[in-house]
Design a protein around this motif. Sequence first.
Motif, PDB file in Angstrom:
ATOM      1  N   GLU A  51       0.854  -1.181   0.000  1.00  0.00           N
ATOM      2  CA  GLU A  51       0.000   0.000   0.000  1.00  0.00           C
ATOM      3  C   GLU A  51       0.894   1.236   0.000  1.00  0.00           C
ATOM      4  OE1 GLU A  51      -3.643   0.970   2.726  1.00  0.00           O
ATOM      5  OE2 GLU A  51      -1.815   1.488   3.796  1.00  0.00           O
ATOM      6  N   ALA A  52       0.500   2.253  -0.796  1.00  0.00           N
ATOM      7  CA  ALA A  52       1.292   3.483  -0.845  1.00  0.00           C
ATOM      8  C   ALA A  52       0.385   4.675  -1.081  1.00  0.00           C
ATOM      9  CB  ALA A  52       2.329   3.400  -1.948  1.00  0.00           C
TER      10      ALA A  52
ATOM     11  N   HIS B 249      -3.011   7.006 -14.891  1.00  0.00           N
ATOM     12  CA  HIS B 249      -2.453   5.652 -14.893  1.00  0.00           C
ATOM     13  C   HIS B 249      -2.926   4.841 -13.682  1.00  0.00           C
ATOM     14  CE1 HIS B 249      -0.033   6.001 -18.452  1.00  0.00           C
ATOM     15  NE2 HIS B 249       0.638   7.037 -17.984  1.00  0.00           N
ATOM     16  N   LEU B 250      -3.004   5.476 -12.535  1.00  0.00           N
ATOM     17  CA  LEU B 250      -3.511   4.778 -11.346  1.00  0.00           C
ATOM     18  C   LEU B 250      -4.974   4.385 -11.540  1.00  0.00           C
ATOM     19  CD1 LEU B 250      -1.781   6.926  -8.586  1.00  0.00           C
ATOM     20  CD2 LEU B 250      -1.334   4.503  -9.079  1.00  0.00           C
TER      21      LEU B 250
ATOM     22  N   LEU C 287      -6.478  -4.223 -10.552  1.00  0.00           N
ATOM     23  CA  LEU C 287      -5.152  -4.502  -9.996  1.00  0.00           C
ATOM     24  C   LEU C 287      -4.884  -3.734  -8.714  1.00  0.00           C
ATOM     25  CD1 LEU C 287      -3.287  -4.406 -13.398  1.00  0.00           C
ATOM     26  CD2 LEU C 287      -3.613  -6.429 -11.964  1.00  0.00           C
ATOM     27  N   LEU C 288      -5.467  -2.542  -8.597  1.00  0.00           N
ATOM     28  CA  LEU C 288      -5.292  -1.702  -7.415  1.00  0.00           C
ATOM     29  C   LEU C 288      -6.647  -1.329  -6.835  1.00  0.00           C
ATOM     30  CD1 LEU C 288      -2.570   0.908  -8.533  1.00  0.00           C
ATOM     31  CD2 LEU C 288      -2.223  -1.173  -7.191  1.00  0.00           C
TER      32      LEU C 288
ATOM     33  N   SER D 211      -3.602   0.340  -2.948  1.00  0.00           N
ATOM     34  CA  SER D 211      -3.123  -0.958  -2.485  1.00  0.00           C
ATOM     35  C   SER D 211      -3.331  -1.990  -3.585  1.00  0.00           C
ATOM     36  CB  SER D 211      -3.857  -1.392  -1.210  1.00  0.00           C
ATOM     37  OG  SER D 211      -5.248  -1.452  -1.441  1.00  0.00           O
ATOM     38  N   VAL D 212      -2.461  -2.981  -3.578  1.00  0.00           N
ATOM     39  CA  VAL D 212      -2.545  -4.069  -4.547  1.00  0.00           C
ATOM     40  C   VAL D 212      -3.715  -4.963  -4.174  1.00  0.00           C
ATOM     41  CG1 VAL D 212      -1.361  -6.144  -5.374  1.00  0.00           C
ATOM     42  CG2 VAL D 212      -0.096  -4.011  -5.059  1.00  0.00           C
ATOM     43  N   VAL D 213      -4.487  -5.369  -5.158  1.00  0.00           N
ATOM     44  CA  VAL D 213      -5.558  -6.340  -4.945  1.00  0.00           C
ATOM     45  C   VAL D 213      -4.887  -7.715  -4.972  1.00  0.00           C
ATOM     46  CG1 VAL D 213      -7.688  -7.316  -5.873  1.00  0.00           C
ATOM     47  CG2 VAL D 213      -7.286  -4.839  -6.004  1.00  0.00           C
ATOM     48  N   PRO D 214      -4.804  -8.382  -3.809  1.00  0.00           N
ATOM     49  CA  PRO D 214      -4.043  -9.637  -3.740  1.00  0.00           C
ATOM     50  C   PRO D 214      -4.516 -10.690  -4.738  1.00  0.00           C
ATOM     51  CG  PRO D 214      -4.665  -8.911  -1.539  1.00  0.00           C
ATOM     52  CD  PRO D 214      -5.372  -8.012  -2.517  1.00  0.00           C
TER      53      PRO D 214
END
Length: 126
Positions: A58-59, A78-79, A87-88, A100-103
């Motif tokens: 997460e950032a 892009h985000l 994906l995020l 955050s990344v979607v696991p």
Amino acid sequence: MSKPGLPLTDVSACAYAPLVREPLSSAAAADIAAKLKALSDPVRLRLFSLVASHANREACVCDISGDFDVSQPTISHHLRVLKEAGLLASERRASWVYYSVVPEALNLISSVLSTAADDMALGAPA
């Protein structure tokens, strides 16, 4: 009788596992293609990598946007593409947005590519 300590298999990605053994369904192919297409841009791939490599995957957008030679609106675009591809995920905290990344998405891409590589290494027919 079940044995304690045996790992459980995540069946959510099973529809994608036979990538090189049998054709993907139309829905699975469309889902994977959308994710790979989102990652095909170097800026998006790098943004995804920056988020994924942060603590807890997460950032804050403020932590990752300074590393690029593009404008803040371009970073936001892009985000958004990465988020729309699944994906995020994002969460607003005060005036900042945290990504955050979607696991499940990361696991899906990893399983599809590793399954293909594993099967190719084992000599599975193309």
